[in-house]
Enzyme design. Structure first.
Site, PDB file in Angstrom:
ATOM      1  N   HIS A 147       0.853  -0.978  -0.040  1.00 49.88           N
ATOM      2  CA  HIS A 147       0.206  -0.011   0.045  1.00 49.88           C
ATOM      3  C   HIS A 147       0.890   1.278  -0.027  1.00 49.88           C
ATOM      4  O   HIS A 147       2.130   1.302   0.473  1.00 49.88           O
ATOM      5  CB  HIS A 147      -0.867  -0.104   1.347  1.00 49.88           C
ATOM      6  CG  HIS A 147      -1.764   0.868   1.464  1.00 49.88           C
ATOM      7  ND1 HIS A 147      -1.700   2.499   1.810  1.00 49.88           N
ATOM      8  CD2 HIS A 147      -3.110   0.798   1.205  1.00 49.88           C
ATOM      9  CE1 HIS A 147      -2.903   2.937   2.006  1.00 49.88           C
ATOM     10  NE2 HIS A 147      -3.877   2.227   1.519  1.00 49.88           N
ATOM     11  N   ASP A 167       2.726  -4.733   8.161  1.00 48.92           N
ATOM     12  CA  ASP A 167       1.471  -3.862   8.026  1.00 48.92           C
ATOM     13  C   ASP A 167       0.106  -4.665   7.993  1.00 48.92           C
ATOM     14  O   ASP A 167      -0.147  -5.640   7.022  1.00 48.92           O
ATOM     15  CB  ASP A 167       1.383  -3.153   6.534  1.00 48.92           C
ATOM     16  CG  ASP A 167       0.036  -2.385   6.341  1.00 48.92           C
ATOM     17  OD1 ASP A 167      -0.804  -2.616   7.118  1.00 48.92           O
ATOM     18  OD2 ASP A 167       0.188  -1.991   5.306  1.00 48.92           O
ATOM     19  N   GLN A 185      -5.085  -5.004   7.169  1.00 48.49           N
ATOM     20  CA  GLN A 185      -6.152  -5.778   6.639  1.00 48.49           C
ATOM     21  C   GLN A 185      -6.238  -7.221   7.275  1.00 48.49           C
ATOM     22  O   GLN A 185      -7.234  -7.854   7.247  1.00 48.49           O
ATOM     23  CB  GLN A 185      -5.839  -6.137   5.005  1.00 48.49           C
ATOM     24  CG  GLN A 185      -5.771  -4.916   4.255  1.00 48.49           C
ATOM     25  CD  GLN A 185      -7.287  -4.335   4.063  1.00 48.49           C
ATOM     26  OE1 GLN A 185      -8.312  -4.851   4.588  1.00 48.49           O
ATOM     27  NE2 GLN A 185      -7.448  -3.060   3.724  1.00 48.49           N
ATOM     28  N   LYS A 243     -10.596  -0.190  10.722  1.00 49.60           N
ATOM     29  CA  LYS A 243     -10.868  -1.510   9.463  1.00 49.60           C
ATOM     30  C   LYS A 243     -11.172  -2.733  10.378  1.00 49.60           C
ATOM     31  O   LYS A 243     -11.210  -3.855   9.844  1.00 49.60           O
ATOM     32  CB  LYS A 243      -9.501  -1.871   8.877  1.00 49.60           C
ATOM     33  CG  LYS A 243      -9.333  -0.686   7.877  1.00 49.60           C
ATOM     34  CD  LYS A 243      -7.948  -1.086   7.018  1.00 49.60           C
ATOM     35  CE  LYS A 243      -7.436   0.148   6.457  1.00 49.60           C
ATOM     36  NZ  LYS A 243      -8.197   0.624   4.865  1.00 49.60           N
ATOM     37  N   CYS A 276      -4.856   2.731  -3.561  1.00 52.93           N
ATOM     38  CA  CYS A 276      -3.625   3.329  -3.010  1.00 52.93           C
ATOM     39  C   CYS A 276      -2.457   2.070  -3.160  1.00 52.93           C
ATOM     40  O   CYS A 276      -1.554   1.604  -2.355  1.00 52.93           O
ATOM     41  CB  CYS A 276      -3.623   3.313  -1.388  1.00 52.93           C
ATOM     42  SG  CYS A 276      -4.664   4.720  -1.190  1.00 52.93           S
TER      43      CYS A 276
HETATM   44  C1  LIG Z   1      -2.781  -2.848   3.566  1.00 53.95           C
HETATM   45  C2  LIG Z   1      -3.153  -1.290   4.108  1.00 53.95           C
HETATM   46  N1  LIG Z   1      -2.010  -0.738   4.763  1.00 53.95           N
HETATM   47  C3  LIG Z   1      -2.258   0.530   5.030  1.00 53.95           C
HETATM   48  C4  LIG Z   1      -3.405   1.152   4.885  1.00 53.95           C
HETATM   49  C5  LIG Z   1      -3.452   2.717   5.365  1.00 53.95           C
HETATM   50  O1  LIG Z   1      -4.380   2.594   6.447  1.00 53.95           O
HETATM   51  P1  LIG Z   1      -4.991   3.698   7.132  1.00 53.95           P
HETATM   52  O2  LIG Z   1      -5.387   4.650   6.154  1.00 53.95           O
HETATM   53  O3  LIG Z   1      -6.058   3.507   8.181  1.00 53.95           O
HETATM   54  O4  LIG Z   1      -3.702   4.320   7.799  1.00 53.95           O
HETATM   55  C6  LIG Z   1      -4.569   0.295   4.252  1.00 53.95           C
HETATM   56  C7  LIG Z   1      -5.924   1.061   4.118  1.00 53.95           C
HETATM   57  O5  LIG Z   1      -6.621   0.747   3.171  1.00 53.95           O
HETATM   58  C8  LIG Z   1      -4.261  -0.973   3.850  1.00 53.95           C
HETATM   59  O6  LIG Z   1      -5.307  -1.602   3.092  1.00 53.95           O
END
Ligand SMILES: Cc1ncc(COP(=O)(O)O)c(C=O)c1O
Length: 419
Positions: A133, A211, A214, A237, A376
């Protein structure tokens, strides 16, 4: 005030009954019953979370760690209870390994700045994967610009979206200082073998960051089993409020990190010329934190563990496999992304000759909330040779009937665009 968690999974879960905990799902959109399939972007919030927020603001609202009056004590107790709960949620060894952040993105930026600026030097390598991401790419690019480090990307194997683990040794070498990887891909549905990835990094002394945006709300996540140095996730999430998240940091790593931001509450003492810092995790929480967010997150963690994240993972995978099978049978041209089997609860696809945004726009008119775009993941989209995909992402309150309805809408779209 704060309910104790029940860790026992419910036997024979009535998934349909759980839907009633989410009043938002019971509405019509453009004249159709809402089918919410945009859970990878953000999930809905159960009553228990909304009630916890309301309860806090109606009864206990005060600033934390500062006052000695009753309300401040209550707020502080609740805030620190949530830290202990978060440690339990991911099986951290201690609540001192839990830093509250605004979310996954801020957690990664915190590590890139506080750990990265101290530990990364010119010529060092930072290994990411091709499916990351933006929030797990851009902070490292900024760090690389400042330090002269080099970014490397572990390749994926085409549309099937698996990491090329057979060639990991070629990428993961002794020059790598940090290996940062997503647990579950938000646009492919791939579940990465993070235990193996972190174990291989550890053998070389490479620091690791996972990370878990998800995964944390979708399956049991155990930082001791994964054996990573950092792990980040977002409350929104996983049934929690927006604007709150968690950075887990292995205690001995956090303790050596300088502050990320300066301000109130992270200091031991301040003089005009210089200051000294509190120990971790308070060193990384400058200013008034998102107290209500933390309390809502606590309620979300309790709620999820009452269902059981192993149960949620099972249900997610059933929905993901069901949707994938149904989409594979669609005639008229569909390109599916991500693994055939063992996928998480989401499907990413393109209908032949129909832009992803058109799919999402027409689906919205039928009450089906999807997402279309690059999610993203612009570098990943380029790698796949597309600009965007359409995505349906599920959570435990979704049903196979909703997936049937969603697939029916896709068939309508195909017919419409074929004429
Ligand atoms: C795999 C992953 N990493 C990071 C993020 C970023 O999360 P946040 O916008 O809650 O900081 C997302 C958001 O869609 C994501 O799907």
């Amino acid at each position: 005030m704060i309910a104790e968690a029940t860790e026992e999974p419910l036997a024979g879960i009535d998934w349909a009954a759980l839907r009633k905990d989410f009043p938002i799902l019971d509405q019509r959109v453009h004249g159709h019953p809402l089918i919410y399939l945009d859970n990878a972007a953000t999930t809905q919030k159960p009553r228990a979370v909304v009630d916890a927020l309301r309860n806090y603001y109606e009864k206990d609202n005060a600033n934390v760690h500062r006052g000695i009056h009753e309300l401040s004590n209550r707020a502080t107790t609740a805030y620190e209870a949530a830290r202990t709960r978060a440690a339990k949620f991911i099986n951290a060894r201690s609540a001192d390994e839990i830093v509250f952040t605004r979310g996954t993105t801020e957690g990664i930026n915190l590590v890139a700045n506080a750990w990265g600026l101290k530990n990364i030097k010119a010529g060092d390598k930072i290994l990411l994967t091709e499916m990351e991401h933006h929030s797990n790419i851009v902070p490292w690019q900024l760090l690389a610009e400042r330090t002269g480090a080099k970014l490397l990307f572990l390749p994926i194997t085409g549309d099937i979206g698996l990491l090329d683990m057979n060639h990991l040794d070629e990428w993961l070498t002794k020059d790598v200082k940090l290996f940062a990887m997503m647990h579950i891909s938000n646009s492919l549905g791939t579940i990465n073998p993070v235990v193996e990835m972190c174990a291989r990094a550890r053998k070389l002394g490479v620091t690791t960051l996972v990370d878990a945006a998800q995964s944390a709300g979708h399956r049991p996540v155990d930082v001791q089993e994964i054996d990573c140095d950092f792990l980040v996730f977002s409350g929104h999430k996983m049934c929690g409020p927006t604007g709150i998240g968690v950075l887990y940091g292995r205690q001995e790593v956090l303790e050596k990190m300088p502050p990320y931001q300066g301000g109130g509450e992270m200091i031991l003492s301040v003089e005009y010329e210089k200051s000294t810092w509190k120990a971790a995790p308070h060193r990384f929480e400058a200013g008034t934190p998102d107290i209500s967010g933390v309390i809502g997150l606590h309620a979300a963690m309790d709620y999820l563990d009452k269902i059981g994240r192993d149960n949620i993972a099972h249900h997610d995978q059933e929905l993901g496999a069901y949707a994938y099978a149904k989409l594979s049978q669609l005639k008229g041209g569909i390109r599916l992304f991500g693994p055939h089997i063992g996928r998480a609860g989401l499907v990413s696809f393109l209908l032949k000759d129909v832009h992803a945004h058109d799919v999402v726009t027409v689906a919205d008119q039928r009450g089906v909330a999807l997402r279309g775009g690059h999610h993203c993941n612009q570098p990943l989209m380029r790698k796949l040779g597309v600009e965007s995909t359409a995505r349906a992402s599920f959570y435990f309150y979704n049903t196979t009937e909703e997936i049937d309805r969603f697939v029916g809408v896709l068939q309508e779209i195909q017919k419409f665009f074929a004429t």
